[in-house]
Design a protein around this motif. Structure first.
Motif, short mmCIF file in Angstrom:
data_model
loop_
_atom_site.label_atom_id
_atom_site.label_comp_id
_atom_site.label_asym_id
_atom_site.label_seq_id
_atom_site.Cartn_x
_atom_site.Cartn_y
_atom_site.Cartn_z
N ILE A 59 0.85 -1.20 0.00
CA ILE A 59 0.00 0.00 0.00
C ILE A 59 0.88 1.24 0.00
CG2 ILE A 59 -1.72 1.33 1.30
CD1 ILE A 59 -2.85 -1.40 2.26
N ALA A 60 1.97 1.20 0.75
CA ALA A 60 2.91 2.32 0.76
C ALA A 60 3.50 2.53 -0.63
CB ALA A 60 4.02 2.08 1.79
N ASP A 61 3.90 1.44 -1.29
CA ASP A 61 4.45 1.54 -2.64
C ASP A 61 3.44 2.15 -3.61
OD1 ASP A 61 6.80 0.34 -1.79
OD2 ASP A 61 6.28 -1.64 -2.60
N LEU A 62 2.21 1.68 -3.56
CA LEU A 62 1.18 2.14 -4.49
C LEU A 62 0.77 3.59 -4.24
CD1 LEU A 62 -1.11 -1.02 -4.55
CD2 LEU A 62 0.30 -0.15 -6.45
N SER A 63 0.77 3.99 -2.97
CA SER A 63 0.28 5.33 -2.61
C SER A 63 1.38 6.38 -2.57
CB SER A 63 -0.40 5.28 -1.24
OG SER A 63 0.56 4.99 -0.22
N GLY A 64 2.62 5.94 -2.42
CA GLY A 64 3.70 6.90 -2.26
C GLY A 64 3.85 7.40 -0.83
N LEU A 65 3.04 6.86 0.09
CA LEU A 65 3.13 7.24 1.50
C LEU A 65 4.21 6.43 2.20
CD1 LEU A 65 -0.69 7.23 2.35
CD2 LEU A 65 0.74 9.25 1.95
N SER A 66 4.68 6.94 3.32
CA SER A 66 5.64 6.17 4.12
C SER A 66 4.92 5.00 4.78
CB SER A 66 6.26 7.06 5.20
OG SER A 66 5.29 7.37 6.19
N THR A 67 5.68 4.00 5.17
CA THR A 67 5.05 2.85 5.84
C THR A 67 4.42 3.26 7.16
OG1 THR A 67 7.21 2.22 6.74
CG2 THR A 67 6.48 1.08 4.74
N GLY A 68 5.02 4.23 7.83
CA GLY A 68 4.44 4.73 9.08
C GLY A 68 3.09 5.39 8.85
N ALA A 69 2.99 6.19 7.79
CA ALA A 69 1.72 6.84 7.46
C ALA A 69 0.68 5.79 7.08
CB ALA A 69 1.91 7.84 6.33
N VAL A 70 1.10 4.76 6.36
CA VAL A 70 0.17 3.70 5.94
C VAL A 70 -0.34 2.94 7.16
CG1 VAL A 70 0.01 1.50 4.71
CG2 VAL A 70 1.00 3.49 3.58
N THR A 71 0.48 2.73 8.15
CA THR A 71 0.02 2.07 9.38
C THR A 71 -1.14 2.85 9.99
OG1 THR A 71 2.18 1.09 9.81
CG2 THR A 71 0.69 1.31 11.70
N GLY A 72 -1.02 4.17 10.04
CA GLY A 72 -2.11 5.01 10.54
C GLY A 72 -3.35 4.90 9.68
N VAL A 73 -3.17 4.89 8.37
CA VAL A 73 -4.30 4.75 7.44
C VAL A 73 -5.01 3.43 7.70
CG1 VAL A 73 -4.91 4.36 5.01
CG2 VAL A 73 -3.36 6.22 5.61
N ILE A 74 -4.25 2.34 7.80
CA ILE A 74 -4.85 1.03 8.03
C ILE A 74 -5.58 0.99 9.36
CG2 ILE A 74 -4.37 -1.43 8.37
CD1 ILE A 74 -1.95 -0.99 6.41
N ASP A 75 -5.00 1.59 10.39
CA ASP A 75 -5.66 1.65 11.71
C ASP A 75 -7.02 2.33 11.58
OD1 ASP A 75 -3.47 0.46 12.95
OD2 ASP A 75 -2.67 2.36 13.73
N ARG A 76 -7.06 3.46 10.88
CA ARG A 76 -8.33 4.20 10.73
C ARG A 76 -9.33 3.43 9.88
NH1 ARG A 76 -4.38 8.13 10.53
NH2 ARG A 76 -4.40 8.24 8.24
N LEU A 77 -8.86 2.81 8.80
CA LEU A 77 -9.76 2.03 7.94
C LEU A 77 -10.31 0.81 8.70
CD1 LEU A 77 -7.88 2.09 4.52
CD2 LEU A 77 -9.98 3.33 5.11
N GLU A 78 -9.48 0.23 9.54
CA GLU A 78 -9.91 -0.92 10.34
C GLU A 78 -10.97 -0.50 11.36
OE1 GLU A 78 -7.65 -4.86 11.82
OE2 GLU A 78 -6.82 -2.99 12.61
N ARG A 79 -10.71 0.62 12.05
CA ARG A 79 -11.68 1.13 13.02
C ARG A 79 -13.02 1.46 12.37
NH1 ARG A 79 -7.29 3.81 15.29
NH2 ARG A 79 -7.82 5.77 14.24
N ALA A 80 -12.97 1.95 11.14
CA ALA A 80 -14.19 2.31 10.41
C ALA A 80 -14.88 1.10 9.80
CB ALA A 80 -13.87 3.34 9.32
N GLY A 81 -14.23 -0.08 9.85
CA GLY A 81 -14.84 -1.31 9.36
C GLY A 81 -14.65 -1.59 7.88
N TYR A 82 -13.70 -0.90 7.23
CA TYR A 82 -13.50 -1.09 5.80
C TYR A 82 -12.44 -2.14 5.47
CZ TYR A 82 -16.35 3.05 5.20
OH TYR A 82 -17.38 3.95 5.24
N VAL A 83 -11.53 -2.41 6.41
CA VAL A 83 -10.50 -3.42 6.20
C VAL A 83 -10.28 -4.18 7.50
CG1 VAL A 83 -9.28 -2.03 4.46
CG2 VAL A 83 -8.51 -1.96 6.84
N ARG A 84 -9.57 -5.28 7.37
CA ARG A 84 -9.12 -6.01 8.56
C ARG A 84 -7.74 -6.56 8.28
NH1 ARG A 84 -12.38 -11.75 8.61
NH2 ARG A 84 -11.83 -12.30 6.48
N ARG A 85 -6.99 -6.76 9.34
CA ARG A 85 -5.66 -7.36 9.23
C ARG A 85 -5.82 -8.86 9.37
NH1 ARG A 85 -4.49 -2.32 12.01
NH2 ARG A 85 -2.63 -1.32 11.13
N VAL A 86 -5.15 -9.59 8.47
CA VAL A 86 -5.19 -11.06 8.51
C VAL A 86 -3.78 -11.59 8.32
CG1 VAL A 86 -7.58 -11.24 7.66
CG2 VAL A 86 -5.69 -11.26 6.04
#
Length: 151
Positions: free
Chosen positions: A59-86
């Motif tokens: 996701i970081a590669d595709l978006s151009g964001l840092s891996t740290g920023a992507v971790t925050g994005v994933i946390d927010r998407l997970e809290r909102a119910g759009y993704v889950r970690r597996v």
């Protein structure tokens, strides 16, 4: 490459900036309706268009964001119910991000309007012109990603 007249470059630059601004505003509106930031919504879009679950690094590669920023994005998407970690079934040490889709369909209307707009515009061109437009968009996307996003 041909020698482009400054007026031509200026005209195309204006169109690209206008299209970019409209696209950003559109996605900001959709993101707000979804309870997300525009960055989160676009990362969700990248994940939804992937062939399957992605790593945070991808996701970081595709978006151009840092891996740290992507971790925050994933946390927010997970809290909102759009993704889950597996766990990756092939390598249990890896964690993948899987889209859960959920209520994404209720936000389809703006995208249907955008698609209808695209169909309306493309209807003004014949097959040969569409091939040129497609070649331009493909090259523009690849070049922009390589020179601006992947740097």
């Amino acid at each position: 490459m041909f020698n482009m007249e400054p007026e031509v470059l200026e005209r195309f630059t204006w169109y690209m900036r206008e299209q970019s601004a409209l696209t950003v505003m559109f996605h900001a509106r959709v993101a707000e309706q979804m309870g997300l930031s525009a960055t989160d919504e676009k990362c969700l879009d990248l994940a939804m268009r992937a062939d399957g679950p992605l790593t945070a690094g991808r996701i970081a590669d595709l978006s151009g964001l840092s891996t740290g920023a992507v971790t925050g994005v994933i946390d927010r998407l997970e809290r909102a119910g759009y993704v889950r970690r597996v766990r990756d079934p092939h390598d249990r040490r890896k964690v993948l991000v899987e889209v859960t889709v959920g209520d994404v369909d209720k936000f389809g209307e703006p995208f249907e309007k955008a698609r209808d707009s695209l169909v309306e515009v493309l209807g003004h061109f014949d097959e040969d012109e569409l091939q040129v437009i497609e070649r331009y968009l493909k090259l523009q996307t690849e070049t922009f990603r390589k020179r601006v996003i992947d740097t």
